[in-house]
Scaffold this motif. Sequence first.
Motif, PDB file in Angstrom:
ATOM      1  N   GLY A  53       8.673 -12.000   5.115  1.00  0.00           N
ATOM      2  CA  GLY A  53       7.082 -12.049   5.886  1.00  0.00           C
ATOM      3  C   GLY A  53       6.414 -12.906   5.112  1.00  0.00           C
ATOM      4  N   LYS A  54       6.692 -12.780   4.078  1.00  0.00           N
ATOM      5  CA  LYS A  54       5.690 -13.673   3.216  1.00  0.00           C
ATOM      6  C   LYS A  54       5.413 -15.005   3.405  1.00  0.00           C
ATOM      7  CE  LYS A  54       4.914 -15.703  -1.638  1.00  0.00           C
ATOM      8  NZ  LYS A  54       5.855 -15.784  -2.577  1.00  0.00           N
ATOM      9  N   LEU A  55       6.714 -15.872   4.073  1.00  0.00           N
ATOM     10  CA  LEU A  55       7.077 -16.837   4.807  1.00  0.00           C
ATOM     11  C   LEU A  55       6.880 -16.777   5.755  1.00  0.00           C
ATOM     12  CD1 LEU A  55      10.203 -17.650   2.158  1.00  0.00           C
ATOM     13  CD2 LEU A  55       7.348 -18.432   2.159  1.00  0.00           C
ATOM     14  N   ALA A  56       6.859 -16.110   6.696  1.00  0.00           N
ATOM     15  CA  ALA A  56       6.567 -15.889   8.436  1.00  0.00           C
ATOM     16  C   ALA A  56       5.599 -16.842   8.394  1.00  0.00           C
ATOM     17  CB  ALA A  56       6.599 -14.515   8.953  1.00  0.00           C
ATOM     18  N   GLY A  68      -1.648 -20.729   9.519  1.00  0.00           N
ATOM     19  CA  GLY A  68      -0.876 -20.265   8.144  1.00  0.00           C
ATOM     20  C   GLY A  68      -1.815 -19.362   7.463  1.00  0.00           C
ATOM     21  N   LEU A  69      -3.053 -18.739   8.174  1.00  0.00           N
ATOM     22  CA  LEU A  69      -3.554 -17.726   7.293  1.00  0.00           C
ATOM     23  C   LEU A  69      -2.950 -16.694   6.494  1.00  0.00           C
ATOM     24  CD1 LEU A  69      -6.732 -18.440   9.175  1.00  0.00           C
ATOM     25  CD2 LEU A  69      -5.941 -19.160   7.178  1.00  0.00           C
ATOM     26  N   GLN A  70      -1.595 -16.235   6.985  1.00  0.00           N
ATOM     27  CA  GLN A  70      -1.348 -15.007   6.637  1.00  0.00           C
ATOM     28  C   GLN A  70      -2.295 -13.884   6.504  1.00  0.00           C
ATOM     29  OE1 GLN A  70      -0.112 -17.933   5.338  1.00  0.00           O
ATOM     30  NE2 GLN A  70       2.006 -17.446   6.386  1.00  0.00           N
ATOM     31  N   PRO A  71      -3.245 -13.697   8.078  1.00  0.00           N
ATOM     32  CA  PRO A  71      -3.740 -12.889   8.146  1.00  0.00           C
ATOM     33  C   PRO A  71      -3.982 -10.781   7.897  1.00  0.00           C
ATOM     34  CG  PRO A  71      -4.325 -12.979  10.016  1.00  0.00           C
ATOM     35  CD  PRO A  71      -2.897 -14.144   9.073  1.00  0.00           C
ATOM     36  N   TYR A  72      -3.172 -11.002   6.870  1.00  0.00           N
ATOM     37  CA  TYR A  72      -1.805  -9.670   7.200  1.00  0.00           C
ATOM     38  C   TYR A  72      -1.376  -9.198   5.843  1.00  0.00           C
ATOM     39  CZ  TYR A  72       1.585 -12.205   7.401  1.00  0.00           C
ATOM     40  OH  TYR A  72       2.953 -13.008   7.404  1.00  0.00           O
ATOM     41  N   SER A  92      13.931   4.920   3.245  1.00  0.00           N
ATOM     42  CA  SER A  92      14.553   4.983   1.997  1.00  0.00           C
ATOM     43  C   SER A  92      12.596   3.709   1.490  1.00  0.00           C
ATOM     44  CB  SER A  92      15.371   4.262   1.643  1.00  0.00           C
ATOM     45  OG  SER A  92      15.492   2.464   2.271  1.00  0.00           O
ATOM     46  N   HIS A  93      12.096   3.396   2.568  1.00  0.00           N
ATOM     47  CA  HIS A  93      11.401   2.510   2.049  1.00  0.00           C
ATOM     48  C   HIS A  93      10.555   2.325   3.362  1.00  0.00           C
ATOM     49  CE1 HIS A  93      13.917   1.480  -1.231  1.00  0.00           C
ATOM     50  NE2 HIS A  93      13.257   1.275  -1.715  1.00  0.00           N
ATOM     51  N   LEU A  94       8.833   2.174   3.552  1.00  0.00           N
ATOM     52  CA  LEU A  94       8.377   2.378   4.868  1.00  0.00           C
ATOM     53  C   LEU A  94       7.491   0.930   4.074  1.00  0.00           C
ATOM     54  CD1 LEU A  94       6.634   3.598   6.982  1.00  0.00           C
ATOM     55  CD2 LEU A  94       5.262   4.564   5.622  1.00  0.00           C
ATOM     56  N   VAL A  95       7.982  -0.172   4.804  1.00  0.00           N
ATOM     57  CA  VAL A  95       7.696  -1.376   5.393  1.00  0.00           C
ATOM     58  C   VAL A  95       6.013  -0.989   5.717  1.00  0.00           C
ATOM     59  CG1 VAL A  95       7.054  -3.840   5.369  1.00  0.00           C
ATOM     60  CG2 VAL A  95       8.889  -2.909   4.413  1.00  0.00           C
ATOM     61  N   ILE A  96       4.730  -1.768   5.394  1.00  0.00           N
ATOM     62  CA  ILE A  96       3.512  -1.489   6.236  1.00  0.00           C
ATOM     63  C   ILE A  96       2.957  -2.853   6.543  1.00  0.00           C
ATOM     64  CG2 ILE A  96       1.064  -0.166   6.562  1.00  0.00           C
ATOM     65  CD1 ILE A  96       2.377   2.461   5.266  1.00  0.00           C
ATOM     66  N   LEU A  97       2.671  -3.014   7.451  1.00  0.00           N
ATOM     67  CA  LEU A  97       1.375  -4.597   7.705  1.00  0.00           C
ATOM     68  C   LEU A  97       0.394  -4.452   7.856  1.00  0.00           C
ATOM     69  CD1 LEU A  97       4.500  -5.592   8.833  1.00  0.00           C
ATOM     70  CD2 LEU A  97       3.665  -7.674   8.023  1.00  0.00           C
ATOM     71  N   ILE A  98      -0.438  -4.506   7.392  1.00  0.00           N
ATOM     72  CA  ILE A  98      -1.984  -3.941   7.597  1.00  0.00           C
ATOM     73  C   ILE A  98      -2.579  -4.959   7.626  1.00  0.00           C
ATOM     74  CG2 ILE A  98      -4.238  -3.216   7.366  1.00  0.00           C
ATOM     75  CD1 ILE A  98      -2.630  -1.490   5.222  1.00  0.00           C
ATOM     76  N   SER A  99      -3.731  -5.283   8.978  1.00  0.00           N
ATOM     77  CA  SER A  99      -4.025  -6.833   9.212  1.00  0.00           C
ATOM     78  C   SER A  99      -6.020  -6.361   9.325  1.00  0.00           C
ATOM     79  CB  SER A  99      -3.342  -7.424  10.319  1.00  0.00           C
ATOM     80  OG  SER A  99      -3.992  -6.680  11.505  1.00  0.00           O
ATOM     81  N   LYS A 100      -6.541  -7.405  10.210  1.00  0.00           N
ATOM     82  CA  LYS A 100      -8.363  -7.232   9.505  1.00  0.00           C
ATOM     83  C   LYS A 100      -7.758  -7.419  11.144  1.00  0.00           C
ATOM     84  CE  LYS A 100     -10.224  -8.592   6.103  1.00  0.00           C
ATOM     85  NZ  LYS A 100     -10.990  -9.750   5.757  1.00  0.00           N
ATOM     86  N   LYS A 101      -9.028  -6.558  12.174  1.00  0.00           N
ATOM     87  CA  LYS A 101      -9.084  -6.379  12.811  1.00  0.00           C
ATOM     88  C   LYS A 101     -10.880  -7.131  13.461  1.00  0.00           C
ATOM     89  CE  LYS A 101     -10.073  -2.660  16.713  1.00  0.00           C
ATOM     90  NZ  LYS A 101     -10.199  -1.553  17.445  1.00  0.00           N
TER      91      LYS A 101
END
Length: 84
Positions: free
Chosen positions: A34-37, A42-46, A74-83
């Motif tokens: 996710g970090k390298l996606a 290339g701003l990774q705004p999340y 087991s794990h909840l992965v949440i991606l949060i971005s600015k609107k």
Amino acid sequence: MNYLEALSRRYSVKKFNPEMIIPQDTLLNILESGKLAASSLGLQPYKIFVVESAEMKEKLIPAFYNPSQISTCSHLVILISKKY
């Protein structure tokens, strides 16, 4: 397996086995991916958050419109971005 073949085999999980825990090294690989996606410019705004606590997952269920999967994963992965 190619991309289209992988997509044709996917399925929606309705309930996870709570005794099956994602190994830490697997979780770290997922997070690194996710970090390298690539993202726009290339701003990774999340931000990426991982929730493991059963109590916190229960509190988050209403925010995701009450899916049953959250309480059994087991794990909840949440991606949060600015609107914008």
